[in-house]
Design an enzyme around this catalytic site. Sequence first.
Site: not given
Length: 302
Positions: A47, A189, A225
Amino acid sequence: VYHRLDDKRVRRLGSTSVIQTMTSGISAWLSGELGAGNLVTSNSSACCTGTEAFIMGYERIAYGKAQQMLVGSTSDSGPYIWGGFDAMRILPTKYNDQPEQASRPFSNDASGFVPGSGAGAMILEDLASALKRGATIYAEVIGGSLNSGGHRGDGSMTAPNGKAVQRCIQEAVDQSGINFNDIDAINGHITATGKDPYEVYNWVQGLKLKDHFPYLNSFKSTIGHCLAAAGSIELVGALLQMKHQCIYPNLNITTLHDDINAIYPLNKIPTQLVPSNIDVLMKASFGFGDVNAAVVLKQWSK
């Protein structure tokens, strides 16, 4: 594709199968389309990938090895990718009839992240290059940091080492030459999992927040996401916040998680669009493998 291999029908794969599947296929293809002649590479850090690419491009320019760098990231998508996360039981299962409500960062009833997909890209360049071509300058990059927790302490393949997260945040600020109180906004995040409070805790500790709390948001309530694409897509969103001088809202917060509410003011995690004077914004991404990336952006003025 796989069944053709099993059936020994290799020629049916097509002559482009290798360049379509190799990790560097996208950057190599873009290089050919654009005639890019500097560093052409494809980083892969879960990520963190997009934010890491952004910092890598920034560092190359800062070191005088490039004038312009195209940076960004994308991610594979679909059930064969997302199914693995479902097997880990970190995807929400209660909102199949109301998918727009499923991604709930910061909320007391967050139950997992919603996978998304896409891509984001930006051109980084030195000031002389931008002015010469009359570019729209969205912000100045003034600092960035990359590190890993090394799977030590509370870090693992799937969990962050909080001390490393805090160090990454602090090093980015130190490199930028600003004070913690200069930060107006944080784009985190925050993924809508049980680790949301821990990330907020690491921001508070990393920036030594006591009296001054920047606005804090996550785009994942809106776009999900996007995995390897998340950092670059969210950086585009962060830059648009700076351009339009506003904080985009956090959606689907039923009640702010108790552990977050105990350490961060409710009015600094907005659920409506908030006009705001953003001079300095921090963006961070944290990924599987205990890897971290943080960047500091500043409003550019002539």
